[in-house]
Design a protein around this motif. Sequence first.
Motif, PDB file in Angstrom:
ATOM      1  N   CYS A   1       0.823  -1.216   0.000  1.00 51.99           N
ATOM      2  CA  CYS A   1       0.000   0.000   0.000  1.00 51.99           C
ATOM      3  C   CYS A   1       0.856   1.264   0.000  1.00 51.99           C
ATOM      4  O   CYS A   1       0.319   2.373   0.086  1.00 51.99           O
ATOM      5  N   LEU A   2       2.161   1.131  -0.132  1.00 46.80           N
ATOM      6  CA  LEU A   2       3.049   2.290  -0.099  1.00 46.80           C
ATOM      7  C   LEU A   2       2.795   3.243  -1.258  1.00 46.80           C
ATOM      8  O   LEU A   2       2.851   4.463  -1.088  1.00 46.80           O
ATOM      9  N   LYS A   3       2.470   2.713  -2.425  1.00 46.55           N
ATOM     10  CA  LYS A   3       2.194   3.563  -3.582  1.00 46.55           C
ATOM     11  C   LYS A   3       0.944   4.406  -3.345  1.00 46.55           C
ATOM     12  O   LYS A   3       0.939   5.608  -3.619  1.00 46.55           O
ATOM     13  N   ALA A   4      -0.104   3.796  -2.804  1.00 44.75           N
ATOM     14  CA  ALA A   4      -1.328   4.542  -2.510  1.00 44.75           C
ATOM     15  C   ALA A   4      -1.083   5.598  -1.438  1.00 44.75           C
ATOM     16  O   ALA A   4      -1.610   6.719  -1.520  1.00 44.75           O
ATOM     17  N   LEU A   5      -0.267   5.270  -0.448  1.00 43.57           N
ATOM     18  CA  LEU A   5       0.058   6.247   0.590  1.00 43.57           C
ATOM     19  C   LEU A   5       0.845   7.424   0.025  1.00 43.57           C
ATOM     20  O   LEU A   5       0.606   8.582   0.401  1.00 43.57           O
ATOM     21  N   ALA A   6       1.755   7.151  -0.880  1.00 46.13           N
ATOM     22  CA  ALA A   6       2.541   8.226  -1.478  1.00 46.13           C
ATOM     23  C   ALA A   6       1.639   9.148  -2.300  1.00 46.13           C
ATOM     24  O   ALA A   6       1.760  10.378  -2.203  1.00 46.13           O
ATOM     25  N   TRP A   7       0.743   8.583  -3.099  1.00 47.59           N
ATOM     26  CA  TRP A   7      -0.148   9.418  -3.906  1.00 47.59           C
ATOM     27  C   TRP A   7      -1.113  10.210  -3.027  1.00 47.59           C
ATOM     28  O   TRP A   7      -1.423  11.372  -3.324  1.00 47.59           O
TER      29      TRP A   7
ATOM     30  N   PHE B   1      -1.417  14.227  -2.983  1.00 47.89           N
ATOM     31  CA  PHE B   1      -2.715  14.877  -3.176  1.00 47.89           C
ATOM     32  C   PHE B   1      -3.022  15.843  -2.032  1.00 47.89           C
ATOM     33  O   PHE B   1      -3.451  16.987  -2.266  1.00 47.89           O
ATOM     34  N   CYS B   2      -2.802  15.412  -0.796  1.00 47.70           N
ATOM     35  CA  CYS B   2      -3.034  16.298   0.355  1.00 47.70           C
ATOM     36  C   CYS B   2      -2.122  17.517   0.307  1.00 47.70           C
ATOM     37  O   CYS B   2      -2.561  18.634   0.613  1.00 47.70           O
TER      38      CYS B   2
ATOM     39  N   MET C   1      -3.618  21.312   0.079  1.00 48.07           N
ATOM     40  CA  MET C   1      -3.287  22.288   1.120  1.00 48.07           C
ATOM     41  C   MET C   1      -2.545  23.492   0.537  1.00 48.07           C
ATOM     42  O   MET C   1      -2.767  24.628   0.975  1.00 48.07           O
ATOM     43  N   THR C   2      -1.690  23.263  -0.452  1.00 50.13           N
ATOM     44  CA  THR C   2      -0.976  24.375  -1.087  1.00 50.13           C
ATOM     45  C   THR C   2      -1.943  25.286  -1.836  1.00 50.13           C
ATOM     46  O   THR C   2      -1.845  26.514  -1.759  1.00 50.13           O
ATOM     47  N   ILE C   3      -2.879  24.692  -2.555  1.00 51.05           N
ATOM     48  CA  ILE C   3      -3.871  25.502  -3.281  1.00 51.05           C
ATOM     49  C   ILE C   3      -4.706  26.314  -2.318  1.00 51.05           C
ATOM     50  O   ILE C   3      -4.941  27.524  -2.533  1.00 51.05           O
TER      51      ILE C   3
END
Length: 110
Positions: free
Chosen positions: A78-84, A88-89, A93-95
């Motif tokens: 699940c590391l790939k999903a956690l990285a994405w 995304f977060c 947050m930047t926007i």
Amino acid sequence: WQGSVALMDWIFLLDVGVIVCGFTEIVMDFFIPEGELAARIGILRLLRLARVIRLLQLLRKTRALRELQKLVTMMSTCLKALAWSFIFCFVVMTIWAMLMVEIIFPLIKE
């Protein structure tokens, strides 16, 4: 003939590598002064990494730690999903931060 096959086993070669890394670390500790720590810190990290790899091989073979092995396997899948999700977060947050600066800062300035 069986001895040469045992010498080519990758776990045996890993063990030899760990032993060589341990001796290399001892020699470096003896000959390199403490003041030159920055010069040898990268090499020491690699040597210690070899020990960690050997420990992971031990954990793989231990039957009592099957639950831990399953947990590590699930985490790595699940590391790939956690990285994405982290990316995304971060973008969201930047926007929102840029929007708040553009909208609220002129109101506070007045």
